[in-house]
Write an enzyme that holds these catalytic residues in place. Structure first.
Site, PDB file in Angstrom:
ATOM      1  CD  GLU A 170      38.857  33.825  24.222  1.00  0.00           C
ATOM      2  OE1 GLU A 170      39.642  34.197  25.117  1.00  0.00           O
ATOM      3  OE2 GLU A 170      37.718  34.310  24.079  1.00  0.00           O
TER       4      GLU A 170
ATOM      5  CG  ASN B  96      35.291  37.800  26.771  1.00  0.00           C
ATOM      6  OD1 ASN B  96      35.181  37.446  27.936  1.00  0.00           O
ATOM      7  ND2 ASN B  96      35.823  38.963  26.433  1.00  0.00           N
TER       8      ASN B  96
ATOM      9  CG  ASN C 123      35.373  33.608  30.394  1.00  0.00           C
ATOM     10  OD1 ASN C 123      36.401  33.445  31.044  1.00  0.00           O
ATOM     11  ND2 ASN C 123      35.156  34.685  29.644  1.00  0.00           N
ATOM     12  CD  GLU C 124      36.740  37.732  32.052  1.00  0.00           C
ATOM     13  OE1 GLU C 124      36.232  38.506  31.222  1.00  0.00           O
ATOM     14  OE2 GLU C 124      37.956  37.738  32.333  1.00  0.00           O
TER      15      GLU C 124
ATOM     16  CD  GLN D 124      43.652  33.891  24.869  1.00  0.00           C
ATOM     17  OE1 GLN D 124      43.723  33.339  23.785  1.00  0.00           O
ATOM     18  NE2 GLN D 124      42.565  34.585  25.242  1.00  0.00           N
TER      19      GLN D 124
ATOM     20  CD  GLU E   7      40.606  34.693  30.833  1.00  0.00           C
ATOM     21  OE1 GLU E   7      40.848  35.883  30.566  1.00  0.00           O
ATOM     22  OE2 GLU E   7      39.563  34.107  30.490  1.00  0.00           O
TER      23      GLU E   7
HETATM   24  O1  AHR Z   1      42.126  36.560  27.446  1.00  0.00           O
HETATM   25  C1  AHR Z   1      41.423  37.567  26.769  1.00  0.00           C
HETATM   26  C2  AHR Z   1      40.037  37.786  27.338  1.00  0.00           C
HETATM   27  O2  AHR Z   1      40.156  38.360  28.602  1.00  0.00           O
HETATM   28  C3  AHR Z   1      39.194  36.552  27.580  1.00  0.00           C
HETATM   29  O3  AHR Z   1      38.480  36.164  26.464  1.00  0.00           O
HETATM   30  C4  AHR Z   1      38.262  36.996  28.661  1.00  0.00           C
HETATM   31  O4  AHR Z   1      37.866  35.941  29.506  1.00  0.00           O
HETATM   32  C5  AHR Z   1      39.035  38.063  29.398  1.00  0.00           C
HETATM   33  O5  AHR Z   1      38.288  39.227  29.576  1.00  0.00           O
END
Ligand code: AHR
Length: 517
Positions: free
Chosen positions: A53, A98, A198-199, A370, A319
């Site tokens: 990311e 995010n 995402n989320e 990550q 994730e």
């Molecule tokens: O991986 C860190 C963050 O965690 C990511 O950006 C988000 O998708 C999650 O809340």
């Protein structure tokens, strides 16, 4: 931790059959019974994916460091590339997280020096846009990994998402594909895996919506993306908001109801931590992952009930990790989310990976979050890198776990925690690939080894047993630039006949690989 002396028999929906037996506290022993015909489905190698990311030093200063003596001409860190190769990453997700919810991909193509810097609001920085679609997809090609792009369904438009698929995948002569060619790429990359945001259930997300609004919006994006390339596989944003009072299952149900004709996967996320320094409780965290998977699988089945076409929506656990020290409102800017992992974190990761294998029939994608620096197995400074403790279980699973997931019967003492009861001291998953048996075993006991009898019902051990053990001097042992306390130690042991004895050391992850006859 309290050792249970009673005998309980329990079968979780898809977890290994756990037979809890009475045992004396000073005499911990277990039996692991295996019938190689007793499988629960094929293990999708995409369970061993990862994620990069635009966040802190994951990409800028991790994967990519233009001008560094360690970087290739294109800007990729050579040492990082080599360490990533050791993880056999099967699927790489990008650009967020995010970050993706306000990422406008067109900012990140064309000559690097002409790309616009933009205010980055998810993590409080300025995004240079010097690492964009070409840099990501070329990196995936270098790694020989499958790329997975998460489209912006926060502040982005349907057209932006559609044109991103066109830019990456179309062979037609259009204004968009001419742009790609002008930017140096004649043939399309043919990206198969695309995330629909995402989320989107989290109020922290840019462009957060209700489940209904997201379902309707994502449906139109999905249609355009699919009509641009019928081969794409689409991943809907499932639940990630586990705050008290939030019905996260309802989000999943609503989203699958809206999107079922277009999606192949539903994404769910989980991060855990050990804020109260309770080893037994922390090591039981995979119970949360089991629960998220099993509840979500039931919800998906419910949403698809009544269909007669065999339609499947699998789970993408895209994730997961241990994340609690470097977390919170203050995490904005450059050196953020830089967790320094220890042995207990690595053991939790091994149990997470086993949970994924133990649900291989319903989970078909997973991405550790990550890859570098940001809650990551690889950690860099400008001069060097070191491998964090969590690197080793991920590496062993990614390199060796293949074939079919086994339903393993485990008879072992259990313990209770504040949150959970009857947590087995041995956490086990197994895989059978032809004549190769693989067992992944975490000894959750902080101080005591467990002597196990591994009994084969339908086969025999054919000679040697390959052993890989991840362990260290203590549960808080760590690695750093100048020390490597936790790593995988490899050795062999002899095994013939129907049974083998193995002593699993305290606070360890062991992977056993056996040829069977
Ligand atoms: O991986 C860190 C963050 O965690 C990511 O950006 C988000 O998708 C999650 O809340």
């Amino acid at each position: 931790m309290k050792l249970n002396r009673r005998t309980v028999v329990a079968t979780a929906l898809a977890s290994p059959l756990i037979l809890r037996a009475a045992a004396a506290a000073d005499d911990l022993s277990a039996t692991i019974k295996i019938n190689t015909e007793n499988t629960r489905g094929e293990i999708d190698r995409k369970l061993f994916g990862n994620f990069i990311e635009h966040l802190g030093r994951c990409i800028d200063g991790g994967v990519f460091q233009e001008g560094s003596k360690l970087a290739t001409a294109a800007g990729y860190r050579r040492d990082v590339l080599e360490a990533v190769r050791g993880l056999d990453v099967t699927l790489l997700r990008w650009p967020g997280g995010n970050f993706s919810s306000n990422y406008h991909w067109m900012d990140g193509v064309g000559p690097r020096d002409a790309r616009p810097p933009r205010l980055e609001m998810a993590w409080g920085t300025v995004e240079s846009n010097r690492f964009g679609t070409h840099e990501f997809l070329d990196y995936a090609e270098l790694l020989k990994t499958e790329p997975y792009i998460c489209a912006n369904l926060g502040t982005g438009t349907w057209t932006e998402a559609q044109q991103w698929v066109e830019y990456c995948n179309s062979s037609q002569d259009t204004a968009i594909t001419r742009e790609r060619r002008k930017n140096g790429r004649k043939d399309p990359w043919k990206v198969t895996y695309w995330g629909l945001g995402n989320e989107m259930d989290g109020p922290w997300q840019m462009g957060h919506r209700s489940a209904d609004d997201y379902g309707k919006f994502a449906l139109e994006a999905a249609k355009l993306m699919r009509w641009t390339d019928p081969n794409v596989k689409l991943i809907a944003a499932g639940s990630s908001n586990y705050a008290a009072g939030v019905d996260w299952s309802l989000w999943n149900r609503t989203v699958v109801e809206h999107l079922q004709n277009y999606i192949d996967y539903l994404a769910i996320h989980l991060y855990v931590g050990n804020p109260n320094d309770d080893f037994g409780e922390f090591l039981a965290s995979s119970r949360l992952m089991d629960d998220k998977i099993e509840t979500t699988a039931k919800v998906i089945d419910g949403a698809l009930a009544g269909r007669t076409d065999g339609k499947k929506v699998h789970i993408a656990f895209d994730e997961y990790n241990v994340w609690y020290r470097a977390r919170g409102e203050s995490q904005r800017g450059r050196n953020i989310l830089e967790e320094h992992y220890n042995l207990e974190d690595a053991l939790v990761i091994a149990t997470f990976l086993s949970s994924l294998v133990n649900h291989a029939d319903v989970v078909k994608i997973a991405n550790m979050a990550q890859l570098v620096n940001v809650i990551a197995p690889i950690f860099t400074n400008d001069e060097a890198l070191f491998l964090q403790t969590i690197y080793y279980p991920l590496q062993l699973f990614a390199q060796n776990v293949k074939g079919h997931s086994l339903k393993v019967d485990v008879e072992v003492p259990t313990y209770d925690t504040k949150q959970w009861s009857d947590v087995p001291y041995l956490d086990v998953s197994g895989a059978i690939d032809g004549n190769t048996l693989l067992l992944n075993v975490v000894n959750r006991h902080a101080d005591q080894p467990i002597e196990a009898t591994i009994a084969l019902e339908d086969k025999s051990f054919a000679g040697t047993l390959g052993v890989a053990e991840v362990n260290g001097p203590g549960i808080k042992s760590t690695n750093d630039f100048n020390k490597s306390e936790v790593r995988a130690q490899l050795r062999t042991a002899a095994a013939t006949g129907k049974t083998a004895q193995y002593r699993f050391p305290a606070h360890s992850f062991t992977q056993l690989k056996a040829a069977l006859a």
